[in-house]
Design a protein around this motif. Structure first.
Motif, PDB file in Angstrom:
ATOM      1  N   GLY A 172       0.763  -1.235   0.000  1.00 35.66           N
ATOM      2  CA  GLY A 172       0.000   0.000   0.000  1.00 35.66           C
ATOM      3  C   GLY A 172       0.796   1.288   0.000  1.00 35.66           C
ATOM      4  O   GLY A 172       0.354   2.275  -0.586  1.00 35.66           O
ATOM      5  N   PRO A 173       1.964   1.339   0.656  1.00 35.88           N
ATOM      6  CA  PRO A 173       2.726   2.591   0.642  1.00 35.88           C
ATOM      7  C   PRO A 173       3.079   3.073  -0.767  1.00 35.88           C
ATOM      8  O   PRO A 173       3.151   4.273  -1.007  1.00 35.88           O
ATOM      9  CB  PRO A 173       3.984   2.262   1.444  1.00 35.88           C
ATOM     10  N   VAL A 174       3.275   2.152  -1.701  1.00 35.46           N
ATOM     11  CA  VAL A 174       3.593   2.539  -3.077  1.00 35.46           C
ATOM     12  C   VAL A 174       2.436   3.329  -3.683  1.00 35.46           C
ATOM     13  O   VAL A 174       2.646   4.355  -4.326  1.00 35.46           O
ATOM     14  CB  VAL A 174       3.930   1.296  -3.937  1.00 35.46           C
ATOM     15  N   VAL A 175       1.232   2.867  -3.465  1.00 38.00           N
ATOM     16  CA  VAL A 175       0.046   3.555  -3.996  1.00 38.00           C
ATOM     17  C   VAL A 175      -0.103   4.925  -3.332  1.00 38.00           C
ATOM     18  O   VAL A 175      -0.308   5.939  -4.011  1.00 38.00           O
ATOM     19  CB  VAL A 175      -1.224   2.709  -3.777  1.00 38.00           C
ATOM     20  N   ALA A 176       0.013   4.973  -2.014  1.00 35.63           N
ATOM     21  CA  ALA A 176      -0.142   6.239  -1.283  1.00 35.63           C
ATOM     22  C   ALA A 176       0.933   7.241  -1.683  1.00 35.63           C
ATOM     23  O   ALA A 176       0.643   8.428  -1.879  1.00 35.63           O
ATOM     24  CB  ALA A 176      -0.085   5.970   0.222  1.00 35.63           C
ATOM     25  N   PHE A 177       2.158   6.780  -1.827  1.00 40.61           N
ATOM     26  CA  PHE A 177       3.272   7.643  -2.190  1.00 40.61           C
ATOM     27  C   PHE A 177       3.086   8.195  -3.604  1.00 40.61           C
ATOM     28  O   PHE A 177       3.318   9.374  -3.865  1.00 40.61           O
ATOM     29  CB  PHE A 177       4.558   6.841  -2.076  1.00 40.61           C
ATOM     30  N   HIS A 178       2.634   7.368  -4.518  1.00 41.11           N
ATOM     31  CA  HIS A 178       2.371   7.806  -5.894  1.00 41.11           C
ATOM     32  C   HIS A 178       1.278   8.877  -5.912  1.00 41.11           C
ATOM     33  O   HIS A 178       1.403   9.903  -6.589  1.00 41.11           O
ATOM     34  CB  HIS A 178       1.979   6.618  -6.770  1.00 41.11           C
ATOM     35  N   GLU A 179       0.210   8.653  -5.168  1.00 38.42           N
ATOM     36  CA  GLU A 179      -0.886   9.630  -5.111  1.00 38.42           C
ATOM     37  C   GLU A 179      -0.438  10.947  -4.486  1.00 38.42           C
ATOM     38  O   GLU A 179      -0.854  12.020  -4.922  1.00 38.42           O
ATOM     39  CB  GLU A 179      -2.083   9.043  -4.359  1.00 38.42           C
ATOM     40  N   LEU A 180       0.408  10.880  -3.458  1.00 33.95           N
ATOM     41  CA  LEU A 180       0.943  12.086  -2.834  1.00 33.95           C
ATOM     42  C   LEU A 180       1.739  12.897  -3.854  1.00 33.95           C
ATOM     43  O   LEU A 180       1.538  14.106  -3.996  1.00 33.95           O
ATOM     44  CB  LEU A 180       1.831  11.730  -1.638  1.00 33.95           C
ATOM     45  N   CYS A 181       2.624  12.241  -4.568  1.00 29.91           N
ATOM     46  CA  CYS A 181       3.444  12.929  -5.570  1.00 29.91           C
ATOM     47  C   CYS A 181       2.579  13.514  -6.680  1.00 29.91           C
ATOM     48  O   CYS A 181       2.815  14.636  -7.132  1.00 29.91           O
ATOM     49  CB  CYS A 181       4.481  11.965  -6.153  1.00 29.91           C
ATOM     50  N   HIS A 182       1.593  12.767  -7.125  1.00 32.49           N
ATOM     51  CA  HIS A 182       0.662  13.226  -8.156  1.00 32.49           C
ATOM     52  C   HIS A 182      -0.072  14.490  -7.679  1.00 32.49           C
ATOM     53  O   HIS A 182      -0.197  15.468  -8.417  1.00 32.49           O
ATOM     54  CB  HIS A 182      -0.325  12.113  -8.492  1.00 32.49           C
ATOM     55  N   GLY A 183      -0.537  14.474  -6.444  1.00 37.51           N
ATOM     56  CA  GLY A 183      -1.238  15.627  -5.888  1.00 37.51           C
ATOM     57  C   GLY A 183      -0.352  16.850  -5.757  1.00 37.51           C
ATOM     58  O   GLY A 183      -0.770  17.968  -6.076  1.00 37.51           O
ATOM     59  N   LEU A 184       0.871  16.657  -5.296  1.00 36.06           N
ATOM     60  CA  LEU A 184       1.809  17.775  -5.167  1.00 36.06           C
ATOM     61  C   LEU A 184       2.135  18.382  -6.531  1.00 36.06           C
ATOM     62  O   LEU A 184       2.178  19.603  -6.680  1.00 36.06           O
ATOM     63  CB  LEU A 184       3.091  17.315  -4.470  1.00 36.06           C
ATOM     64  N   ALA A 185       2.349  17.530  -7.521  1.00 36.56           N
ATOM     65  CA  ALA A 185       2.634  18.021  -8.876  1.00 36.56           C
ATOM     66  C   ALA A 185       1.435  18.795  -9.416  1.00 36.56           C
ATOM     67  O   ALA A 185       1.598  19.823 -10.075  1.00 36.56           O
ATOM     68  CB  ALA A 185       2.976  16.851  -9.799  1.00 36.56           C
ATOM     69  N   GLY A 186       0.239  18.319  -9.115  1.00 38.12           N
ATOM     70  CA  GLY A 186      -0.970  18.997  -9.553  1.00 38.12           C
ATOM     71  C   GLY A 186      -1.152  20.367  -8.923  1.00 38.12           C
ATOM     72  O   GLY A 186      -1.826  21.233  -9.474  1.00 38.12           O
ATOM     73  N   GLN A 187      -0.523  20.566  -7.759  1.00 42.84           N
ATOM     74  CA  GLN A 187      -0.582  21.865  -7.077  1.00 42.84           C
ATOM     75  C   GLN A 187       0.545  22.798  -7.517  1.00 42.84           C
ATOM     76  O   GLN A 187       0.715  23.875  -6.960  1.00 42.84           O
ATOM     77  CB  GLN A 187      -0.515  21.658  -5.561  1.00 42.84           C
ATOM     78  N   GLY A 188       1.342  22.347  -8.486  1.00 45.18           N
ATOM     79  CA  GLY A 188       2.397  23.197  -9.020  1.00 45.18           C
ATOM     80  C   GLY A 188       3.785  22.944  -8.468  1.00 45.18           C
ATOM     81  O   GLY A 188       4.734  23.630  -8.860  1.00 45.18           O
ATOM     82  N   CYS A 189       3.932  21.986  -7.569  1.00 44.55           N
ATOM     83  CA  CYS A 189       5.255  21.652  -7.054  1.00 44.55           C
ATOM     84  C   CYS A 189       6.027  20.855  -8.107  1.00 44.55           C
ATOM     85  O   CYS A 189       5.438  20.090  -8.868  1.00 44.55           O
ATOM     86  CB  CYS A 189       5.143  20.814  -5.785  1.00 44.55           C
ATOM     87  N   ASN A 190       7.343  21.041  -8.156  1.00 43.61           N
ATOM     88  CA  ASN A 190       8.197  20.239  -9.017  1.00 43.61           C
ATOM     89  C   ASN A 190       8.649  19.028  -8.219  1.00 43.61           C
ATOM     90  O   ASN A 190       9.449  19.153  -7.294  1.00 43.61           O
ATOM     91  CB  ASN A 190       9.410  21.039  -9.489  1.00 43.61           C
ATOM     92  N   VAL A 191       8.104  17.854  -8.557  1.00 42.94           N
ATOM     93  CA  VAL A 191       8.342  16.639  -7.779  1.00 42.94           C
ATOM     94  C   VAL A 191       9.272  15.714  -8.547  1.00 42.94           C
ATOM     95  O   VAL A 191       9.065  15.417  -9.723  1.00 42.94           O
ATOM     96  CB  VAL A 191       7.012  15.900  -7.490  1.00 42.94           C
ATOM     97  N   ARG A 192      10.304  15.251  -7.848  1.00 44.54           N
ATOM     98  CA  ARG A 192      11.208  14.264  -8.418  1.00 44.54           C
ATOM     99  C   ARG A 192      11.308  13.104  -7.430  1.00 44.54           C
ATOM    100  O   ARG A 192      11.379  13.310  -6.219  1.00 44.54           O
ATOM    101  CB  ARG A 192      12.577  14.853  -8.673  1.00 44.54           C
ATOM    102  N   VAL A 193      11.312  11.887  -7.977  1.00 42.19           N
ATOM    103  CA  VAL A 193      11.434  10.676  -7.165  1.00 42.19           C
ATOM    104  C   VAL A 193      12.681   9.943  -7.614  1.00 42.19           C
ATOM    105  O   VAL A 193      12.886   9.712  -8.809  1.00 42.19           O
ATOM    106  CB  VAL A 193      10.197   9.763  -7.319  1.00 42.19           C
TER     107      VAL A 193
END
Length: 79
Positions: free
Chosen positions: A18-39
């Motif tokens: 489950g952490p993989v799904v939650a982490f992906h959704e967190l990054c997706h949400g941050l990027a959608g808010q205009g943050c530059n997200v790198r993993v």
């Protein structure tokens, strides 16, 4: 805002749990808010297996959301 997440396993390695799904959704949400997200992650996909992902360059999943998969060197994750 620039955000870097470092993790041993990431999308689409759902066998990790489950952490993989939650982490992906967190990054997706941050990027959608205009943050530059790198993993920065590995291609690990459970014990002893690896994902078939590009490991020689960064991949852009969507605007503001990039992933760099590194080649898995060891059979198991170590800390």
């Amino acid at each position: 805002m620039n955000i870097l997440h470092v993790t041993p396993g990431f999308y689409p390695a759902y066998s990790v749990g489950g952490p993989v799904v939650a982490f992906h959704e967190l990054c997706h949400g941050l990027a959608g808010q205009g943050c530059n997200v790198r993993v920065l992650t590995t291609g690990a996909h459970g014990s002893g297996t690896s994902l078939a992902v590009e490991t020689t360059r960064e991949i852009e999943l969507e605007t503001n959301f990039h992933i760099r998969y590194c080649k898995r060197v060891l059979r198991r994750s170590v800390a």
